[in-house]
Motif scaffolding. Structure first.
Motif, PDB file in Angstrom:
ATOM      1  N   THR A 156      -2.050  -2.350  -2.896  1.00  0.00           N
ATOM      2  CA  THR A 156      -2.266  -3.319  -4.437  1.00  0.00           C
ATOM      3  C   THR A 156      -1.746  -4.807  -4.569  1.00  0.00           C
ATOM      4  N   SER A 178      -8.211  -0.422   0.713  1.00  0.00           N
ATOM      5  CA  SER A 178      -7.662   0.765   0.895  1.00  0.00           C
ATOM      6  C   SER A 178      -7.440   0.367   2.290  1.00  0.00           C
ATOM      7  N   ALA A 197       0.729  -0.881   0.001  1.00  0.00           N
ATOM      8  CA  ALA A 197       0.296  -0.219   0.283  1.00  0.00           C
ATOM      9  C   ALA A 197       1.229   1.415   0.113  1.00  0.00           C
ATOM     10  N   GLN A 247      -4.566  -2.747  -8.033  1.00  0.00           N
ATOM     11  CA  GLN A 247      -5.093  -1.108  -7.333  1.00  0.00           C
ATOM     12  C   GLN A 247      -7.060  -2.005  -6.831  1.00  0.00           C
ATOM     13  N   ASP A 248      -6.645  -2.522  -5.278  1.00  0.00           N
ATOM     14  CA  ASP A 248      -7.857  -2.865  -4.821  1.00  0.00           C
ATOM     15  C   ASP A 248      -7.730  -3.509  -3.370  1.00  0.00           C
ATOM     16  N   THR A 291      -3.699   2.977  -0.873  1.00  0.00           N
ATOM     17  CA  THR A 291      -4.499   2.939  -1.429  1.00  0.00           C
ATOM     18  C   THR A 291      -3.682   0.737  -1.800  1.00  0.00           C
ATOM     19  N   GLN A 342      -0.365  -5.848 -11.598  1.00  0.00           N
ATOM     20  CA  GLN A 342      -0.023  -5.487 -10.365  1.00  0.00           C
ATOM     21  C   GLN A 342      -1.892  -4.746  -9.960  1.00  0.00           C
TER      22      GLN A 342
END
Length: 428
Positions: A353, A374, A339, A371-372, A351, A369
């Protein structure tokens, strides 16, 4: 940049008291945020070749006359205790300040301390401040005393607590180690958060011949109304000097005692500063873990130059893999996430990753990669924080309690020195 929203309105709310009516003392306060220009226009008179963060403050006065100014934090000497220097040096200009020609429009020499200046109503003045520590961040607080009001965007409204006047009709006692002296009690008051609160006596500015070393006031803080028959009962401490520090707890009632030394009839004025808010700093980089989840944790890296934080989260899948699942390196249940996010005081919103599809020590295939999710980091101190997470498509959220998995005293001490708190006052 890290910007502190804690202005004096919050301090008023924290103390739960009203605004003052006295007009003789005007308080100017603010922050050095680290983005100010670094110049040598004020300091060369004292230290050739050094440059410091510089701010310009414009103001006017409502009544012509003689005004005195003093730096509240200079007398605490925080810069000599290993902390960030909070004291400033100032230069006064009539009209504009030109850093290319610093002698133009200057009124008198640059200096510390209480300057007497003859100021005219309605004329715009510029106060140039330089922070005497080479650390670019910090706070500053000045008091200007004179016959009129000081008008400036930097002016703050301080609480009525700690302000008053002895007129000679007050009761007398030895509550503050002064036998038979006038005293007043203010309170109860409360603070909004735990920590050290810093009291600085600026009463001397009301008398043209007095200096900071004049000891006209004794003050103390009590956890119950003072008892004249038992002056030590419920008293945290008293100070017959000009600075005091009290460790106060939120939700507790306190009472402030002010006593006139030698029964002087006088105005008194205490500037009360809250503890500095905690800030994440580079000495917090390293390993962190939740004590309840053994065998997993975080590697944290703090990058103050770009106000950013990066973490690697070493954990497991949501469920254990089948007993016959195989992995050539490690074990099949291992998972790792990364993150990255901005840094804002004691917090970082990041965020997540997810990286997958790679092969050990190989450039091909190129990992994917995505981003999913937080992460929100929040730290209360150099040794304690929380991580709140939302894992996106996994539809999982929760919170970890973060602690250092080992006690490195040297690292923790450096962390304490690097942050704005605890140990020094915060902004008004």
């Amino acid at each position: 940049m890290c910007k502190w929203p804690l202005k004096i309105g919050l301090l008023i709310a924290a103390l739960g008291i009203s605004q003052p009516s006295a007009a003789a003392n005007s308080v100017l306060a603010g922050n050095f945020e680290g983005s100010e220009p670094v110049l040598d226009v004020v300091w060369p008179r004292y230290m050739d070749g050094l440059q410091f963060a510089t701010r310009q403050i414009s103001f006017t006065v409502s009544v012509s006359g003689s005004y005195r100014l003093e730096d509240v934090y200079e007398h605490w000497y925080f810069h000599l205790e290993g902390n960030q220097g909070l004291d400033v040096i100032d230069a006064l200009y009539q009209g504009n300040f030109d850093p290319q020609n610093p002698a133009l429009n200057r009124l008198g020499p640059n200096q510390y301390g209480a300057w007497p200046r003859q100021l005219e109503a309605g004329v715009e003045y510029t106060l140039v401040l330089q922070k005497t520590s080479q650390n670019p961040k910090g706070v500053w607080t000045l008091v200007i005393n004179g016959p009129g009001e000081v008008n400036s965007t930097a002016r703050t409204t301080v609480p009525n607590l700690g302000q008053g006047k002895f007129i000679g009709t007050e009761a007398s006692s030895n509550l503050c180690s002064q036998s038979g002296a006038f005293y007043q009690v203010q309170g109860p008051f409360r603070v909004s958060r735990d920590g050290y609160y810093y009291f600085t006596n600026m009463s001397h500015l009301s008398t043209s011949t007095a200096t900071f070393s004049s000891r006209d006031l004794c003050f103390g803080v009590y956890t119950a109304p003072p008892d004249v028959g038992q002056p030590d009962l419920n008293r945290l401490s008293y100070f017959n000097y000009n600075t005091g520090r009290y460790d106060l707890q939120a939700g507790t009632d306190y009472y402030l005692l002010a006593q006139s030394i030698e029964n002087k009839l006088m105005d008194y004025f205490l500037v009360i500063a809250p503890p500095a808010p905690f800030e994440i700093n580079p000495w917090m980089s390293g390993l962190w873990a939740d004590p309840e989840t053994d065998g997993q944790g975080l590697m944290l890296n703090v990058y103050p130059s770009i106000d950013a934080v990066h973490l690697a989260w070493f954990t497991y899948d949501l469920e254990r893999p089948p007993a016959d699942a195989l992995a050539q390196i490690g074990e099949p249940g291992h998972r790792w996430l990364t993150a990255f996010g901005g840094l804002a005081g004691a917090e970082s919103n990041m965020t997540i990753t997810r990286t997958s599809g790679g092969v050990f020590d190989a450039t091909q295939p190129v990992p994917a990669q995505i981003q999913d999710g937080s992460v929100q980091l929040h730290f209360d101190s150099c040794i304690a924080g929380t991580l709140s997470y939302d894992l996106g498509t996994a539809q999982l959220s929760g919170q970890l309690i973060l602690r250092r998995p080992y006690e490195d005293r040297a690292t923790i001490d450096r962390c304490l020195l690097a942050t704005m708190g605890p140990g020094i006052p915060g902004p008004l």
